[in-house]
Structures are given as C-alpha cells and as structure tokens.
Enzyme design. Sequence first.
Site, short mmCIF file in Angstrom:
data_model
loop_
_atom_site.label_atom_id
_atom_site.label_comp_id
_atom_site.label_asym_id
_atom_site.label_seq_id
_atom_site.Cartn_x
_atom_site.Cartn_y
_atom_site.Cartn_z
N GLN A 103 0.87 -1.19 0.00
CA GLN A 103 0.00 0.00 0.00
C GLN A 103 0.90 1.22 0.00
O GLN A 103 1.79 1.34 0.86
CB GLN A 103 -0.91 0.07 1.23
CG GLN A 103 -1.84 1.28 1.10
CD GLN A 103 -2.67 1.59 2.33
OE1 GLN A 103 -2.13 1.91 3.39
NE2 GLN A 103 -3.98 1.51 2.20
N TYR A 171 -5.79 11.37 3.86
CA TYR A 171 -4.39 11.57 3.50
C TYR A 171 -4.32 12.28 2.14
O TYR A 171 -5.34 12.64 1.56
CB TYR A 171 -3.64 10.23 3.53
CG TYR A 171 -3.68 9.59 4.90
CD1 TYR A 171 -3.18 10.28 6.02
CD2 TYR A 171 -4.24 8.33 5.11
CE1 TYR A 171 -3.22 9.72 7.29
CE2 TYR A 171 -4.28 7.77 6.39
CZ TYR A 171 -3.78 8.46 7.47
OH TYR A 171 -3.83 7.92 8.74
N ARG A 325 -8.25 -5.30 12.09
CA ARG A 325 -8.14 -5.62 13.52
C ARG A 325 -8.28 -7.12 13.82
O ARG A 325 -7.49 -7.65 14.62
CB ARG A 325 -9.16 -4.79 14.31
CG ARG A 325 -8.79 -3.31 14.36
CD ARG A 325 -9.94 -2.45 14.87
NE ARG A 325 -11.01 -2.39 13.89
CZ ARG A 325 -12.17 -1.78 14.10
NH1 ARG A 325 -12.42 -1.21 15.26
NH2 ARG A 325 -13.10 -1.76 13.15
N CYS A 347 -11.25 -10.67 18.22
CA CYS A 347 -11.08 -9.22 18.38
C CYS A 347 -12.32 -8.60 19.01
O CYS A 347 -13.43 -8.82 18.55
CB CYS A 347 -10.82 -8.58 17.00
SG CYS A 347 -10.92 -6.78 17.01
N CYS A 350 -11.45 -3.20 20.88
CA CYS A 350 -11.17 -2.23 21.95
C CYS A 350 -10.41 -1.03 21.37
O CYS A 350 -10.33 0.02 21.98
CB CYS A 350 -10.35 -2.88 23.05
SG CYS A 350 -8.72 -3.44 22.50
#
Length: 372
Positions: A103, A171, A325, A347, A350
């Site tokens: 990426q 971005y 995540r 997951c 959190c």
Amino acid sequence: MELKTLFSPEKIGSISIKNRIVRSATYESMADERGYVTDKLIKLYDGLARGGTGLIITGFSAVDEEGPVGPKTVGLYDDSFISGQKKLVDAVHDYPDVRISAQIAHCGRQILLPKFQPIAPSPIADKFINRIPRELSTDEIQGSIKSFVDASRRAYEGGYDMVQIHAAHGYLLSSFISPYSNKRSDEFGGDTQKRTKILVDIYNGIRDEIGKDFPVIIKMQSRDDVASGLSIEEATDIAKILADTGYDAIEPSGGIYEARLKTKNALPSKIIKSREDETYLLPNAGELKPKIGNCPLILVGGIRDPLSAEKILEGGIVDFVSMSRPLICEPELPTRWRNGDFSPVACISCNRCLFNIGIKPLKCYSRASKSQ
Ligand SMILES: Cc1cc2nc3c(=O)[nH]c(=O)nc-3n(C[C@H](O)[C@H](O)[C@H](O)COP(=O)(O)O)c2cc1C
C-alpha cells in the site's frame, strides 16, 4: 454450512487469489527509523501468510520521505528500499498461493510528526492536528504523481503481486478528491472529474512505467463524515471514473481525522459492540457497485463473522472481504475458519491497537492481556 464462496479463488487483474480474504492495510510502526524493513516486520507478514489470508495488503508505505504516517513507517521513496522489501515479499511467497500488495501513500495534510510540513491541494486548516497545510503548486502535484509511480515501480521490482494506492482517510490523495479540502482552480481542482484527475494520472503513469500485467488497486474514500466533505453520492461518480480508468479493484473506506472531533467512534475503524455494528461499510459498497461494472469490490470495516461474510459474498455485491483488527488479534483466523471453527473473531475492537500505533509496534492488546 460450508464457506464455499469465502474459500473459492477469484482474480484481481491477472492475479489469482486463493480465497476471498484480504488483510486490509495496517500500519505496523515496525520499520527501522529510516523506513527499512526489519526482521520483526518480516515475522509479522510471515505469520499472516501462514494464517491463510489470500491477499495481504501491507501497511502504509511512504512514497515520500516527508509523508510518513508516523514513526517507523515503511519507506518506498528510494531504490535502496527494494532489497529489504524483496525479503519481506519472499517470506510471504514461501507460502503457496499467498499474494501480497504494497500500500503506497502520502500523509498529506494530516501529518502528525511535527518535523514535517503538512501539504494539501488547498491551505485549509486541519482542526484535528491544528496546522494549516502548504498548498501544492501544479508542478509539485506532477512531482507527487511521479512519486506514486516510482514507488509502484519499486514495489514491482521488489516482487509484490500488485500495488494499492491509498486514497482514503483524509491523507494526500483522499484530500484531492474531497470538496472539503480541495478548492483548487487548476486542472486538479473543481468538479468531480478534475478532483479525481490525480488518481487517473497516477494510474496511467504506472501503466506507462510497468505495463499492463501488474494490478493497481485502490483504497478509495467513499465519505469524509465532515460538513461539506465527500459524500457517498459523489463517491459513486469517482468510483465510476476509477473503474473506467482501469483500476483493478476498489476497497471503499471513509473518515478523516477531523471527523474524530465529532465522535470517538469514527470511520475507518469503528467500534463494534453488537451484531448490528458489523459490516458497517456494506451500504457504501452497495451504492458503488452499480457504477463500477466488473471491477472487483473489496468490503472492509467490521467483518467479524464467517457466516455473514459468506452470505455477503454470495449476495454478489462484493468480491472480497478485508480485515485489519481481526487479523492483528488472530493472524491464523482464515485457517481456523477453513478448518470448520466458525466462531466469530476474538477481536473485541477495543481499538487499543489503533490508539497505540506509532507509539508502540503493532500488537493486539486484548489478546496480550488474556495470555498473561
Ligand atoms: C492499527 C491500525 C492501523 C491501520 N493502518 C492503516 C493503513 O496503514 N492504511 C489503511 O488504509 N488503513 C489502515 N487502517 C484501517 C484498516 O485498514 C481498516 O480499514 C479499518 O480498521 C476497518 O477494518 P476492521 O474492522 O477489519 O479493522 C488501520 C487500522 C488499524 C486498527
């Protein structure tokens, strides 16, 4: 129930992916201080490849020395990075049929490191970081396009199977397509077509440099979630331009840093408290789908349950499901699901992985505390 579609192969451009599971780009903060690949980083990617993900997208890799997302961001702005990148790619390719995309990105107006100057299409203050970005000249925009093309060439030479252009989350490239942050009056600002021109020019530049056979995919902003920001309605027109241009797959996402001033639970990494909170970008993907023809669509955001992922894929709106995540917490998740353990991800969203990133290397805090 079988997860027939989730574990069936599909292509992106000319590249076959062994299943529909993508690791969404995740900044690791594990390069060395100058952006070179470390053993620790290779170990992370080895674990993801061993865990059964079909396509792994690396974390944010900077196309410019002055555009990292935070400390220890991987660099791709110089040819000296290629040999280290190649080691990482080779470690992944040791596993049969696992594909990897780099990426590539520039932080633009949201740069958090004080030593770097935020840059943007227009000098609109960023209220989250409390700085006013410097407006790029038209010549500098051409330079920035070249930096994305050069970084793609380096990814290609490093052995990556494809490259993902990061045009989401506020971005640099995301700030160009947004009417909130782009008020230019030259060929890179104005209507939707002009604000998208930078992405078209980057794609064409990559094709001129490395030919047709290297897929170029994009993580695309599909809503900013700030007043006068990019809306899903306009994002559908942008997605059409990108698909018509030739981009090989689109992963729609959303949110900019300033959206966090309104809510703690902002895109792109929303907190999941119940089943209803899952797959929160599916409605956006559904809006984009009719506009992009056969261009593969990658769903990211709150994929937590294999049976629901299977159902979504069977429904035909999206071609891949992408997770960040869950794979920080359980890199072996795809293999677990493939072996018939369909329990949802461990997951608990959190978001401590996110709050600590850049301060400490990437890790799952809930899993770490459980194993203590
Ligand atoms: C620690 C962390 C780092 C991230 N870094 C990136 C990144 O480098 N590039 C990117 O496009 N998205 C990044 N994201 C966003 C994820 O790719 C993803 O879009 C988002 O977390 C939603 O997916 P999930 O519910 O599977 O986590 C990051 C998310 C987290 C939690």
